[in-house]
Design an enzyme around this catalytic site. Structure first.
Site, mmCIF file in Angstrom:
data_model
loop_
_atom_site.group_PDB
_atom_site.id
_atom_site.type_symbol
_atom_site.label_atom_id
_atom_site.label_comp_id
_atom_site.label_asym_id
_atom_site.label_seq_id
_atom_site.Cartn_x
_atom_site.Cartn_y
_atom_site.Cartn_z
ATOM 1 N N ARG A 256 -28.608 8.239 -96.745
ATOM 2 C CA ARG A 256 -27.157 8.389 -96.785
ATOM 3 C C ARG A 256 -26.769 9.713 -96.145
ATOM 4 O O ARG A 256 -27.451 10.723 -96.322
ATOM 5 C CB ARG A 256 -26.637 8.351 -98.237
ATOM 6 C CG ARG A 256 -26.645 6.975 -98.883
ATOM 7 C CD ARG A 256 -25.664 6.028 -98.196
ATOM 8 N NE ARG A 256 -25.617 4.717 -98.843
ATOM 9 C CZ ARG A 256 -26.384 3.687 -98.489
ATOM 10 N NH1 ARG A 256 -27.261 3.825 -97.511
ATOM 11 N NH2 ARG A 256 -26.256 2.532 -99.109
ATOM 12 N N GLU A 285 -18.689 8.535 -93.329
ATOM 13 C CA GLU A 285 -18.793 7.133 -93.717
ATOM 14 C C GLU A 285 -18.053 6.929 -95.028
ATOM 15 O O GLU A 285 -17.710 7.896 -95.715
ATOM 16 C CB GLU A 285 -20.267 6.738 -93.895
ATOM 17 C CG GLU A 285 -21.094 6.762 -92.628
ATOM 18 C CD GLU A 285 -22.492 6.185 -92.843
ATOM 19 O OE1 GLU A 285 -22.615 5.182 -93.579
ATOM 20 O OE2 GLU A 285 -23.446 6.729 -92.289
ATOM 21 N N HIS A 309 -25.585 2.950 -88.709
ATOM 22 C CA HIS A 309 -25.808 2.489 -90.083
ATOM 23 C C HIS A 309 -25.934 0.966 -90.113
ATOM 24 O O HIS A 309 -25.166 0.256 -90.755
ATOM 25 C CB HIS A 309 -24.689 2.943 -91.016
ATOM 26 C CG HIS A 309 -25.103 2.905 -92.461
ATOM 27 N ND1 HIS A 309 -24.463 3.603 -93.449
ATOM 28 C CD2 HIS A 309 -26.124 2.250 -93.079
ATOM 29 C CE1 HIS A 309 -25.047 3.389 -94.623
ATOM 30 N NE2 HIS A 309 -26.064 2.553 -94.418
#
Length: 339
Positions: A256, A285, A309
């Site tokens: 992440r 994000e 991603h």
């Protein structure tokens, strides 16, 4: 009358075909950006159900006057993105895809649906590592720009993988899938996690325990971040950690973006603290932004490999995930739709 399903982005055809048997579909057509909150609010005025991927936000405003929504099909419910209380208050059903029952994977991860995703993500992580190791992206851009090459040029020399050390910072499903590939590439594979594996499991995955995360970072030629995110881990990897890395080392992140201090990463890439990076995830994000994007500073760097991603982007993995959401929606419609 048939119900109408709004699909928040293009998805593999089998899921669309299944839903089309019981409903009329409207598919958000664009792949270069996420559907906006305004567009979703508008879609709620003309749709009975939403089909969303787990990064698409759910807001209370979708359920206001004029909304036709009766249910939202999804794979994962995220409290940071989905207003589940508003859904419940509005009587809009949370239609979850059915869980996958492990069957044919000796480690408990089914080869169907969710089990395919860690495999695909682990393999993408290895692809990013190899890209850095052999400077594939830079070589590709050079060939496209110049149209010629010097055979056996020194310009794009890389460190390769043979005899090199890779550090897996975290060792869950994705790390396991990557480890078995990395150990087959003549690499020493270190790992760190809260609880050490058994000796048998370390042998099985071809990995060596490293109790101190700082030691793993300092020893590795490729540092791969693979831990789950929670608020306690915000910016857990920053200036201090990058300075521990070798100046010839590469940083790979498929976990992440918010685990990393992005400004510190950019500084380390700019001033030569580290050699480069392979990035699948970014600070910008969800839930930080609704429409994710890659920082322009990263986009200008030749020593960075970027992917959007999209670690589960295989036809098998994404196809199985979306099909299970579609199955749940179809089951709901067949059971409860009255027109």
């Amino acid at each position: 009358m048939r119900p109408k399903i709004f699909v928040s982005q293009p998805i593999p055809q089998p899921a669309l075909d299944l839903m089309a048997e019981v409903a009329d579909l409207e598919v958000f057509p664009w792949t270069h950006r996420e559907v906006s909150i305004d567009e979703l609010e508008s879609a709620a005025q003309r749709s009975d159900y939403f089909f969303i991927m787990h990064t698409v936000p759910v807001r209370a405003r979708y359920f206001g006057p004029g909304s036709r929504l009766k249910g939202i099909g999804m794979q994962l419910a995220r409290e940071d993105l989905h207003d589940l209380a508003a859904m419940k208050a509005a009587g809009v059903k949370q239609i979850m895809s059915k869980p996958v029952v492990p069957t044919d994977d000796p480690d408990g991860y089914s080869l169907d649906g969710y089990g395919l995703n860690p495999r695909a993500t682990g393999q993408l992580m290895v692809a990013l590592l190899l890209n850095c190791a052999y400077r594939v992206n830079e070589s590709d851009m050079f060939c496209r720009a110049n149209g010629f090459f010097q055979e056996m040029t020194m310009q794009f020399m890389g460190h390769g993988t043979t005899g090199k050390t890779v550090g897996l910072y975290g060792f869950g499903k994705v790390a396991k899938q990557a480890a078995r590939l990395l150990s087959a590439m003549d690499m020493e594979v270190l790992y760190t996690k809260r609880t050490r594996l058994s000796t048998d499991d370390e042998t099985k995955w071809g990995v060596t325990w490293c109790a101190d995360p700082d030691d793993l970072v300092a020893r590795s030629d490729y540092v791969c971040l693979l831990v789950d995110f929670d608020d306690s881990k915000l910016k857990m990897f920053g200036e201090r950690e990058f300075k521990l890395m070798k100046p010839t080392a590469y940083f790979i992140n498929v976990a992440r973006g918010r685990l990393v201090d992005q400004d510190a990463l950019i500084a380390a890439l700019t001033d030569g603290t580290i050699a480069g990076a392979g990035l699948e995830v970014f600070w910008t994000e969800p839930p930080n932004v609704v429409d994710p994007y890659v920082d322009e500073r990263l986009r200008k760097m030749d020593n960075v490999v970027l992917t959007p991603h999209n670690g589960g982007a295989t036809y098998a993995s994404r196809g199985a995930q979306t099909l299970r959401i579609a199955e749940a929606l179809v089951e709901e419609i067949k059971a409860n739709w009255t027109g």
